[in-house]
Scaffold this active site. Structure first.
Site, PDB file in Angstrom:
ATOM      1  N   CYS A 235       0.822  -1.220   0.000  1.00 17.64           N
ATOM      2  CA  CYS A 235       0.000   0.000   0.000  1.00 17.64           C
ATOM      3  C   CYS A 235       0.854   1.268   0.000  1.00 17.64           C
ATOM      4  O   CYS A 235       0.330   2.368  -0.114  1.00 17.64           O
ATOM      5  CB  CYS A 235      -0.946   0.001   1.189  1.00 17.64           C
TER       6      CYS A 235
ATOM      7  N   HIS B  55      -8.684   3.813  -1.722  1.00 15.12           N
ATOM      8  CA  HIS B  55      -7.306   3.380  -1.477  1.00 15.12           C
ATOM      9  C   HIS B  55      -6.828   2.426  -2.567  1.00 15.12           C
ATOM     10  O   HIS B  55      -6.712   1.226  -2.350  1.00 15.12           O
ATOM     11  CB  HIS B  55      -7.246   2.724  -0.088  1.00 15.12           C
TER      12      HIS B  55
END
Lengths: 160, 388
Positions: B84, B335
């Site tokens: 991420c 995200h």
């Protein structure tokens, strides 16, 4: 404000269009366990093994055959105690591929001897009654769907 | 000796479910905007860095198709992956290439298509975000599950409440509602969050960021190149701090904070001679509500254990000590793994140039901003400090 009215206000970006299907790809990996076979065999007998580097004394759990700190691969296996203390836990409601068939399960981490161990906390109806710091006993269990043994925790002094 | 490096152009696609575009078409939306923002063309860019976790798309080697589609076929790409934090890793590589004198102008691209597979598959990919053999294989870990382990421990040790967690989502939705590029453009109440379905107890659906498609890009250049190109609004990269932590979550020191954040922040503060109290606007890694609360603490905005109080007192809102996640954060904006780090940079560059919409522009005196991007469950940490 009614629910329906409110729903329409909830602007979410969702743009769809025509699609085609890809050629599917299936991964099924063969995982080498030659250096940790003692661990896998141990679980079948209800034993949980960790390793200690005979050269520098470093302890590894999950077990590993090589000690990166002193460079030695001379290790000894030892059994972990069957009791521990819960450090944290969660109940998995949104289950991933391969686990859809299980009831929501509790993943917990317990301090066991000098290491931390992950396992499923079983025989718990209400996770809200479980507390960090609760004492647990460790055993292993066979999971037929995946043909594997896992570590299970049970609360020692209470029912939840 | 490192050269001074500035950001001269930024771009971001609309985030959300983007079933209307392929990964390269999506990346181009961000690249085009970044090039136009900088007033440059492909000819001015010497190398491109493409960040994509690339674990959910049919395009298993996404960097080359992305690069070709955007018109950079002879220029790189260098492909990076840091879960991420991939977007920040792309920026770090681009920064180092410019700072070291390898090139004068570089482009960092972050892109992710996450909705080409179903949710169960996506959970199975995210659940492998630690150490597959010792975690997912045995216990079916999920990404929300990993952060839930931190939430449980933080709540037990410091008395952090589910209501305090919910307040993070409420604040971030307030700003996402004003962000035309956010996935979820609406406000929510504490009650909405508390009543949403459990995903990984104690985290509920609204405690979790969603599965998002998106892209972001940044053009960066050396101080000399910025002068030669007559760029009048550069945003300077004061420092990038980076760190990592164990793959196995059982080997972490504790479950009430992320060491990768603390170490990366220390490095960034030290390199830039900037202190936490100097930061006026921040984008922090709120993949889950608990993550934002731990970030306040680990970044030094408030002492360990007081993150719940910090949100409750409005200290992370406009008018508080530091305005956090005015983009809507990962919770509100979405995200898309590879894009997230660069989307933070996109937001902060716009904030520092005071180009934001009414109601979500941070008031600035020192013009200092901080981006905090975590990969995995604290497996990678990047802290980037910007100043105009």
């Amino acid at each position: 404000m009614g629910m329906a009215e409110r729903k329409t206000e909830r602007k979410t970006i969702k743009r769809e269009g025509p699609v085609i299907d890809s050629i599917p790809i299936i991964y099924k990996h063969r995982i080498p366990i030659s250096k940790t076979v003692k661990y896998w065999d141990g679980l079948k007998e209800g034993k949980i093994y960790a390793v200690r580097c005979k050269s520098c004394g470093a302890v590894y759990y999950p077990p590993q055959a090589d000690c990166p700190y002193c460079g030695s691969s001379d290790i000894e296996w030892f059994e972990l105690p069957k009791e521990g203390v819960l450090e944290t836990f969660t109940r998995i409601y949104a289950r991933p591929q391969g686990y859809e068939d299980f009831e929501p399960y509790i993943i917990a981490i317990a301090k066991v001897g000098d290491v931390r161990v992950m396992g499923w906390l079983v025989n718990v109806k209400d996770e809200r009654c479980v507390k960090v710091g609760d004492e647990v006993t460790l055993s292993t269990a066979y999971i037929e769907k995946h043909n594997k043994y896992i570590i299970t925790f049970q609360l020692k002094n209470k029912q939840c | 000796m490192f050269r001074k490096v500035g950001i001269i152009g930024v771009g971001q696609s609309v985030f959300g479910v983007r079933g209307d575009v392929t990964i390269q078409e999506l990346a181009w939306e961000a690249v085009k905007e970044a090039l136009e923002d900088a007033g440059l063309t492909q000819r001015d860019i010497e190398i491109s860095i493409v960040g994509s976790a690339g674990t959910r798309t049919y395009e298993l080697y996404p960097a080359v198709p992305v690069n070709e589609y955007s018109g950079f076929s002879e220029k790189g790409p260098i492909r990076v992956e840091a879960a991420c934090a991939t977007g920040s890793a792309a920026l770090a590589v681009a920064y180092n290439m410019v700072a070291s004198g390898f090139v004068d102008v570089a482009l960092a691209i972050g892109v992710e298509k996450m909705n080409e597979v179903d949710t169960a598959t996506s959970l199975a990919v995210g659940g492998r975000g630690g150490n597959y053999l010792w975690e997912y294989h045995f216990y079916g870990t999920t990404f929300p599950g990993y952060y839930a382990l931190y939430a449980t421990a933080h709540m037990a040790k410091f008395g952090t409440t589910e209501e305090q967690l919910a307040l993070v989502r409420v604040k971030n939705q307030k700003y996402a509602a004003k962000n035309p590029k956010a996935q979820f453009q609406f406000e929510v109440t504490v009650d909405d969050v508390l009543k949403s379905r459990p995903v990984a107890w104690p985290l509920k659906l609204y405690d979790c960021s969603a599965i998002t498609d998106g892209a972001a890009a940044a053009v960066i250049a050396s101080e000399d190149a910025i002068k030669n190109l007559h760029i009048d609004t550069p945003v300077w990269i004061e420092a990038i701090g980076y760190a990592s932590d164990t793959a196995n979550i059982t080997k972490r020191e504790d479950y009430v904070g992320l060491k990768a954040t603390r170490l990366a922040a220390q490095m960034a503060y030290k390199k830039s001679h900037i202190e936490p109290k100097d930061v006026e606007v921040a984008e922090v890694h709120d993949c889950f509500t608990i993550a934002e609360i731990m970030a306040y603490e680990d970044l030094g905005f408030v002492e360990k254990g007081k993150g719940g109080k910090f949100i409750e007192e409005g200290q992370s809102d406009i008018g508080g000590k530091v305005a956090v996640n005015l983009s809507g954060g990962l919770l509100g904006k979405g995200h898309p793994l590879g894009a997230t780090g660069l989307a933070m940079i996109y937001e902060l560059v716009k904030q520092l140039r005071e180009e934001r919409e009414r109601g979500r522009q941070a008031p600035l005196k020192k013009y200092i901003a901080l981006a905090h991007n975590i990969g995995g469950t604290g497996h990678y940490g990047y802290v980037t400090i910007l100043r105009r």
